[in-house]
Design a protein around this motif. Structure first.
Motif, mmCIF file in Angstrom:
data_model
loop_
_atom_site.group_PDB
_atom_site.id
_atom_site.type_symbol
_atom_site.label_atom_id
_atom_site.label_comp_id
_atom_site.label_asym_id
_atom_site.label_seq_id
_atom_site.Cartn_x
_atom_site.Cartn_y
_atom_site.Cartn_z
ATOM 1 N N PHE A 41 0.804 -1.223 0.000
ATOM 2 C CA PHE A 41 0.000 0.000 0.000
ATOM 3 C C PHE A 41 0.836 1.272 0.000
ATOM 4 O O PHE A 41 0.282 2.373 0.053
ATOM 5 N N VAL A 42 2.141 1.136 -0.047
ATOM 6 C CA VAL A 42 2.991 2.326 -0.164
ATOM 7 C C VAL A 42 2.673 3.015 -1.492
ATOM 8 O O VAL A 42 2.687 2.388 -2.555
ATOM 9 N N GLY A 43 2.334 4.287 -1.431
ATOM 10 C CA GLY A 43 1.940 5.023 -2.624
ATOM 11 C C GLY A 43 0.460 4.927 -2.932
ATOM 12 O O GLY A 43 -0.053 5.658 -3.782
ATOM 13 N N ALA A 44 -0.242 4.017 -2.237
ATOM 14 C CA ALA A 44 -1.676 3.829 -2.470
ATOM 15 C C ALA A 44 -2.517 4.298 -1.294
ATOM 16 O O ALA A 44 -3.705 4.578 -1.445
ATOM 17 N N ALA A 45 -1.904 4.366 -0.094
ATOM 18 C CA ALA A 45 -2.624 4.773 1.114
ATOM 19 C C ALA A 45 -1.718 5.638 1.971
ATOM 20 O O ALA A 45 -0.494 5.673 1.779
ATOM 21 N N ASP A 46 -2.337 6.318 2.920
ATOM 22 C CA ASP A 46 -1.594 7.196 3.816
ATOM 23 C C ASP A 46 -1.362 6.563 5.185
ATOM 24 O O ASP A 46 -0.467 6.977 5.915
ATOM 25 N N ARG A 47 -2.186 5.578 5.531
ATOM 26 C CA ARG A 47 -2.079 4.919 6.831
ATOM 27 C C ARG A 47 -2.535 3.470 6.702
ATOM 28 O O ARG A 47 -3.471 3.165 5.954
ATOM 29 N N ILE A 48 -1.887 2.589 7.454
ATOM 30 C CA ILE A 48 -2.289 1.197 7.540
ATOM 31 C C ILE A 48 -3.046 0.990 8.844
ATOM 32 O O ILE A 48 -2.621 1.456 9.908
ATOM 33 N N LEU A 49 -4.167 0.270 8.771
ATOM 34 C CA LEU A 49 -4.923 -0.113 9.956
ATOM 35 C C LEU A 49 -4.771 -1.626 10.127
ATOM 36 O O LEU A 49 -5.311 -2.403 9.346
ATOM 37 N N TYR A 50 -4.003 -2.029 11.133
ATOM 38 C CA TYR A 50 -3.854 -3.450 11.415
ATOM 39 C C TYR A 50 -5.050 -3.914 12.229
ATOM 40 O O TYR A 50 -5.291 -3.447 13.338
ATOM 41 N N ASP A 51 -5.804 -4.853 11.662
ATOM 42 C CA ASP A 51 -7.025 -5.347 12.286
ATOM 43 C C ASP A 51 -6.950 -6.868 12.388
ATOM 44 O O ASP A 51 -6.183 -7.516 11.668
ATOM 45 N N ALA A 52 -7.739 -7.440 13.262
ATOM 46 C CA ALA A 52 -7.753 -8.897 13.402
ATOM 47 C C ALA A 52 -8.436 -9.518 12.192
ATOM 48 O O ALA A 52 -9.484 -9.033 11.735
ATOM 49 N N LYS A 53 -7.854 -10.573 11.671
ATOM 50 C CA LYS A 53 -8.436 -11.266 10.523
ATOM 51 C C LYS A 53 -9.674 -12.040 10.977
ATOM 52 O O LYS A 53 -9.639 -12.785 11.946
ATOM 53 N N THR A 54 -10.773 -11.824 10.267
ATOM 54 C CA THR A 54 -12.006 -12.534 10.594
ATOM 55 C C THR A 54 -12.066 -13.854 9.837
ATOM 56 O O THR A 54 -11.393 -14.034 8.823
ATOM 57 N N PRO A 55 -12.874 -14.807 10.302
ATOM 58 C CA PRO A 55 -13.014 -16.081 9.588
ATOM 59 C C PRO A 55 -13.531 -15.868 8.173
ATOM 60 O O PRO A 55 -14.251 -14.898 7.901
ATOM 61 N N GLU A 56 -13.185 -16.765 7.283
ATOM 62 C CA GLU A 56 -13.615 -16.651 5.885
ATOM 63 C C GLU A 56 -15.135 -16.574 5.774
ATOM 64 O O GLU A 56 -15.673 -15.952 4.864
ATOM 65 N N SER A 57 -15.836 -17.220 6.689
ATOM 66 C CA SER A 57 -17.295 -17.272 6.629
ATOM 67 C C SER A 57 -17.963 -16.028 7.213
ATOM 68 O O SER A 57 -19.190 -15.871 7.123
ATOM 69 N N ALA A 58 -17.178 -15.149 7.808
ATOM 70 C CA ALA A 58 -17.746 -13.976 8.474
ATOM 71 C C ALA A 58 -18.360 -13.008 7.469
ATOM 72 O O ALA A 58 -17.831 -12.801 6.375
ATOM 73 N N SER A 59 -19.473 -12.404 7.854
ATOM 74 C CA SER A 59 -20.146 -11.455 6.963
ATOM 75 C C SER A 59 -19.536 -10.064 7.026
ATOM 76 O O SER A 59 -19.761 -9.241 6.148
ATOM 77 N N LEU A 60 -18.745 -9.806 8.079
ATOM 78 C CA LEU A 60 -18.126 -8.495 8.258
ATOM 79 C C LEU A 60 -16.612 -8.640 8.326
ATOM 80 O O LEU A 60 -16.097 -9.599 8.894
ATOM 81 N N PRO A 61 -15.869 -7.672 7.764
ATOM 82 C CA PRO A 61 -14.411 -7.737 7.821
ATOM 83 C C PRO A 61 -13.823 -7.206 9.111
ATOM 84 O O PRO A 61 -12.619 -7.297 9.346
ATOM 85 N N GLY A 62 -14.638 -6.629 9.966
ATOM 86 C CA GLY A 62 -14.163 -6.057 11.220
ATOM 87 C C GLY A 62 -15.340 -5.764 12.122
ATOM 88 O O GLY A 62 -16.479 -6.097 11.812
ATOM 89 N N GLY A 63 -15.041 -5.142 13.275
ATOM 90 C CA GLY A 63 -16.108 -4.806 14.200
ATOM 91 C C GLY A 63 -16.704 -6.001 14.906
ATOM 92 O O GLY A 63 -17.841 -5.958 15.379
ATOM 93 N N MET A 64 -15.925 -7.083 15.027
ATOM 94 C CA MET A 64 -16.434 -8.313 15.641
ATOM 95 C C MET A 64 -15.777 -8.615 16.987
ATOM 96 O O MET A 64 -16.000 -9.673 17.571
ATOM 97 N N GLY A 65 -14.947 -7.690 17.464
ATOM 98 C CA GLY A 65 -14.341 -7.882 18.767
ATOM 99 C C GLY A 65 -13.182 -8.856 18.793
ATOM 100 O O GLY A 65 -12.756 -9.281 19.867
#
Length: 211
Positions: free
Chosen positions: A120-144
């Protein structure tokens, strides 16, 4: 040490005002229909008007199309866009098109996952490291979910970054101390039910992050 703070998924004047009043540096508005935190454009406009200039408004998206981005950016008076499940090339195109600061979410479970940040260098200004959700999850984040913070030890961050995933009022001070995160991001950790923010938890989180 303290960190900048983002309260994400805000949807009411009361919770927004609590976040601003106790010192949040960023507030997050979610524009993703499957999420319980999805914000209609008219409500986003009303909330955005309450945000003072010192606080930055961040729109949260999952691989969005241009029409959604345009409407959300206008309604939410966005200062930045946070992109989940968005390829670097697409992130770069969105960033150039809107002329806004772009954050790229990198889902983390193993040390190898951190390598995506470099793309993402050159494509974004900041990286947000988040926990990887299960493949079956309907949401990519916000799951605690939380990832092992030790994975960040010694990692050469290619861009400014933020820590997310499983943070709450109890562990945020430890998270900042342990990782030296310059910015922390919370959503479900300050809720009493999915999509329902709790004023007391918001206040407690922000105070703990400032210690």
């Amino acid at each position: 040490m303290s960190a900048l703070t983002k309260i994400c998924g805000l949807s009411t004047p009361e919770t927004l005002d609590a976040a601003i009043g106790v010192g949040a540096s960023h507030v997050g508005f979610v524009f993703f229909a499957p999420s319980p935190r999805d914000l209609p454009f008219d409500r986003a406009a009303g909330l955005a008007a309450r945000v003072p200039a010192r606080v930055r408004r961040v729109g949260v998206f999952v691989d969005p199309d241009d029409a959604l981005l345009d409407q959300a950016a206008a309604a939410g008076r966005l200062d930045a866009i946070q992109l989940h499940k968005t390829a670097p090339a697409r992130a770069a195109a969105i960033r150039a098109r809107l002329g806004l600061e772009a954050w790229a979410a990198v889902p983390v479970k193993t040390r190898a996952d951190l390598d995506l940040a470099r793309h993402f260098v050159g494509a974004a200004d900041r990286i947000l490291y988040d926990a990887k959700t299960p493949e079956s999850a309907s949401l990519p984040g916000g799951m605690g979910l939380r990832f092992d913070w030790a994975l960040l030890d010694g990692f050469a961050h290619p861009l400014p970054w933020a820590l997310s995933g499983g943070l709450d009022p109890v562990n945020v001070a430890e998270a900042i101390r342990r990782t030296r995160a310059p910015l922390v991001d919370v959503s479900s950790g300050v809720e009493r039910a999915p999509g329902v923010k709790d004023v007391d938890k918001i206040v407690a989180f922000l105070k703990a992050a400032q210690l």
